[in-house]
Each structure stands twice: as structure tokens, then as C-alpha cells.
Design an enzyme around this catalytic site. Structure first.
Site, PDB file in Angstrom:
ATOM      1  N   ARG A   1    -118.759  32.046 -15.007  1.00 16.16           N
ATOM      2  CA  ARG A   1    -119.952  31.851 -15.886  1.00 16.16           C
ATOM      3  C   ARG A   1    -120.919  31.336 -14.703  1.00 16.16           C
ATOM      4  O   ARG A   1    -122.376  32.335 -14.931  1.00 16.16           O
ATOM      5  CB  ARG A   1    -119.459  31.297 -16.909  1.00 16.16           C
ATOM      6  CG  ARG A   1    -121.447  30.858 -17.989  1.00 16.16           C
ATOM      7  CD  ARG A   1    -121.169  30.055 -19.061  1.00 16.16           C
ATOM      8  NE  ARG A   1    -122.228  29.446 -19.885  1.00 16.16           N
ATOM      9  CZ  ARG A   1    -122.222  29.348 -20.684  1.00 16.16           C
ATOM     10  NH1 ARG A   1    -121.407  27.904 -21.127  1.00 16.16           N
ATOM     11  NH2 ARG A   1    -124.185  28.708 -21.102  1.00 16.16           N
TER      12      ARG A   1
ATOM     13  N   GLY B   1    -130.849  35.433  -7.954  1.00 16.04           N
ATOM     14  CA  GLY B   1    -130.248  36.490  -6.536  1.00 16.04           C
ATOM     15  C   GLY B   1    -128.883  35.290  -6.060  1.00 16.04           C
ATOM     16  O   GLY B   1    -128.718  33.267  -7.082  1.00 16.04           O
TER      17      GLY B   1
ATOM     18  N   ASP C   1    -128.060  32.719  -4.694  1.00 15.33           N
ATOM     19  CA  ASP C   1    -128.424  31.331  -3.627  1.00 15.33           C
ATOM     20  C   ASP C   1    -128.069  30.076  -3.728  1.00 15.33           C
ATOM     21  O   ASP C   1    -128.568  28.779  -3.377  1.00 15.33           O
ATOM     22  CB  ASP C   1    -129.938  31.391  -3.508  1.00 15.33           C
ATOM     23  CG  ASP C   1    -130.609  31.125  -4.892  1.00 15.33           C
ATOM     24  OD1 ASP C   1    -129.974  30.587  -6.107  1.00 15.33           O
ATOM     25  OD2 ASP C   1    -132.252  30.630  -4.608  1.00 15.33           O
TER      26      ASP C   1
ATOM     27  N   PRO D   1    -129.635  36.955 -21.274  1.00  7.51           N
ATOM     28  CA  PRO D   1    -130.200  37.168 -22.451  1.00  7.51           C
ATOM     29  C   PRO D   1    -128.936  37.100 -22.945  1.00  7.51           C
ATOM     30  O   PRO D   1    -127.651  36.407 -23.209  1.00  7.51           O
ATOM     31  CB  PRO D   1    -130.291  39.176 -22.323  1.00  7.51           C
ATOM     32  CG  PRO D   1    -128.152  38.840 -20.946  1.00  7.51           C
ATOM     33  CD  PRO D   1    -129.370  37.817 -20.172  1.00  7.51           C
TER      34      PRO D   1
END
Length: 338
Positions: free
Chosen positions: A73, A83, A85, A168
Site C-alpha cells: 500500500r 511518481g 519519489d 480514488p
């Protein structure tokens, strides 16, 4: 299997074969490829970096197998926002980890420990972003998934904002989920495959109760759920009638449960209308996602191979390399914030 199914999965087989050839050739790849196979060994900056990561993950995993869904997760929450990072790891009152979608995130202590070990052995060399991706790969392998290629050389982001988190809701249609995945450069196979991470882990009842008691305002359960499964879930997730009511956790795949093992039962349960989350059950309503679900339920090895490919693809989203970002000395703060 129908002719169109065979055609679809011949493409899957081709994609997987291409992936394997790509991995074999990875050590000789040249720019513009951003990441490298065994980056730290290739650059002779921390030859045993991946060994150190694997050793620490194994120590944690032997004590607590729930680190697998926690890290899955965590890497999803990182890569699918800005992204890969490591911005999800940064602390702050308005950081990504404070966003409502990231409630209950765990695994931070594991990354902190691995970072401490690597800083002792190779100071200022291995990024938190690479640590997160490598640790997740090792944890899912210990849980029964394949050990997939993690290309390294990522650098760490300099900022983290809760407002940037666009993850989402788990109560969405497969069309909405596919649209989101496509916005990140992923496709329908990645969607159906990466949702298979729900083979392990738990979720709060608050993400399920609408399906049990008032689906889409009907006052009835979600009709895509089997009747016996609704009864079973109502025992675990009482109707939320008052503010402050407890919000229990339930296993996403009860057949895996506290063993935290990857099995094909996740896809079999979707076929039997026993998926806990709406987005998972929705997979049977799209032609492509239904075919993928059938294939993975019938052949676990197909899922394992596809999972390796999709995790590697997700790990390459908007990575920072070269002079971008920095190598955090502490995964919770930027070097300037020390």
C-alpha cells in the site's frame, strides 16, 4: 476458452516474454533508460545494497507477515501520486501521509530501519525511493509472489503535499478505476493485476458498509454481492448509525487472512461474488477485466508473472534521476530540513 480470450492472453504471453528478455539485457542498457538493473553495484557505490535490504525485510517479515500489505500500500500510495519519489515518506502537517486516502498507512518504521542500516554502510548513496521499491519486492516474494525486477537509481523528491493525493475511493466502477490507471500510464492488465495485491491485507468496514446496507442510496445491499456473503460481512461490519462508532478491520481476502499469503483465491472470490471491496467485484463487469479474472483464477502462475510485470511498470512512474531531487539522509525529512 473463447477465441477472443486466446487472442487476448497471447498478447499477455508476448508481453511477459518481452519483459523477461528486457530483464536479461538490463545490465547492458544505455541512456535514455533512466533506471538500471543493479544500479548501485554497477556504479560501485553500494555493491550489497539489495542484500542489506533483503536481510532487513526478512527479519521484519519473520516477526510480522503483515508488513507485506503495508509495504504494498505504501509503494502504491507513493508511485501513483507524484511518481516513485518517496514523497509519501516525508513528515509534515500537510504531507501526503496526512491525506484522508492515506489513513492507516503503515510500514514507515521498516523503511526507517533499512535506511539506517544503509546509511551506516553506504552514507548518502541509496535513495529512500529505491529502498521502498526493493523492500516491497522482497516482502511480496516472501508472501508467495514472484521476485520481480526492480530497476534502481531513483532519487528522492523534495516536497510532499496532501492536496496532491488523488487516490480514488475503493467504491468506484472498473471504468473509473481504469481511467485513473491510464492517467498514470498503466493499462487494463495492470489494473486487474495490481488489484490482486488485495490478496493480502485488511480494510476498514467504513469502506464496505455502503455495499452492505445502503448501496447507491437504495437501502439494500449491493446486488453484485452473494447473499450468504452479505450475511457474513454484516456480522463483521455492523451498520454505522452514530458518530464515533468503532470502525473494525476486515481481511480483504479471508481465505488468505492472517497468513498474508498470495493465492488465486482473490480472483476465485470475485467470480463467486465474494469480493470485499466494490472496485474488486467490478472486475467481472468489464470484458477484458472479466477475462483476466477468469485466467488468473484458473492459473495462479499467470497471475504471478503478470504481477511481476505490473509492479515493475508501476515502479517506473515519474522517477527522479540524475541531478533531480536528492538522496535523503533521513526518509522522513529533506536534507535541508535536518
Amino acid at each position: 476458452m473463447r477465441r477472443e480470450n486466446l487472442a487476448f492472453f497471447s498478447l499477455l504471453a508476448l508481453a511477459l516474454s518481452l519483459c523477461l528478455r528486457y530483464v536479461d539485457a538490463a545490465s547492458s542498457l544505455q541512456p535514455p533508460v533512466k533506471l538500471m538493473w543493479h544500479y548501485y553495484k554497477h556504479h560501485n557505490t553500494c555493491d550489497e545494497a539489495e542484500v542489506y535490504v533483503r536481510h532487513e525485510v526478512e527479519k521484519f517479515w519473520k516477526k510480522d507477515q503483515s508488513i507485506t500489505p503495508k509495504l504494498l500500500r505504501l509503494v502504491y500510495s507513493d508511485c501513483m501520486v507524484n511518481g516513485c519519489d518517496a514523497s509519501i515518506l516525508l513528515d509534515g502537517p500537510n504531507s501526503e501521509k496526512k491525506a484522508p486516502q492515506n489513513r492507516g498507512l503503515g510500514g514507515f518504521v521498516i523503511i526507517d530501519k533499512i535506511k539506517t542500516v544503509l546509511e551506516n554502510r553506504c552514507p548518502g548513496v541509496v535513495s529512500c525511493a529505491d529502498i521502498l521499491n526493493l523492500a516491497t519486492r522482497d516482502a511480496v516474494h516472501m508472501a508467495g509472489a514472484p521476485s520481480y525486477p526492480v530497476f534502481t537509481g531513483r532519487r528522492d523528491g523534495m516536497s510532499s503535499s496532501a492536496a496532491s493525493v488523488d487516490l480514488p475511493s475503493p467504491s468506484i466502477s472498473w471504468e473509473q478505476a481504469l481511467s485513473y490507471f491510464r492517467s498514470k500510464g498503466l493499462d487494463v492488465l495492470d489494473l486487474a493485476t495490481l488489484l490482486g495485491a488485495h490478496s493480502v491485507g485488511r480494510t476498514h468496514c467504513s469502506y464496505v458498509v455502503d455495499r452492505l446496507y445502503n448501496f447507491n442510496g437504495t437501502g439494500k445491499p449491493d446486488p453484485s454481492m452473494g447473499a450468504s456473503f452479505v450475511t457474513e460481512m454484516k456480522k463483521l461490519c455492523p451498520q454505522r448509525l452514530q458518530k464515533g462508532q468503532s470502525d473494525p478491520l476486515v481481511f480483504l481476502d479471508p481465505e488468505s487472512g492472517s497468513n498474508y499469503k498470495f493465492t488465486q483465491s482473490y480472483y476465485s472470490r470475485i467470480q463467486s461474488h465474494k469480493a470485499v471491496l466494490e472496485v474488486d467485484q467490478q472486475l467481472i463487469f468489464g470484458n477484458d477485466t472479466a477475462q483476466i479474472t477468469d485466467e488468473f483464477a484458473a492459473g495462479f502462475e499467470d497471475f504471478r508473472k503478470s504481477f511481476a510485470l505490473s509492479m515493475s511498470r508501476m515502479g517506473n512512474i515519474n522517477v527522479l534521476t540524475g541531478n533531480q531531487g536528492e538522496i535523503h539522509q533521513n526518509c522522513r525529512i529533506t536534507n535541508k530540513g535536518k
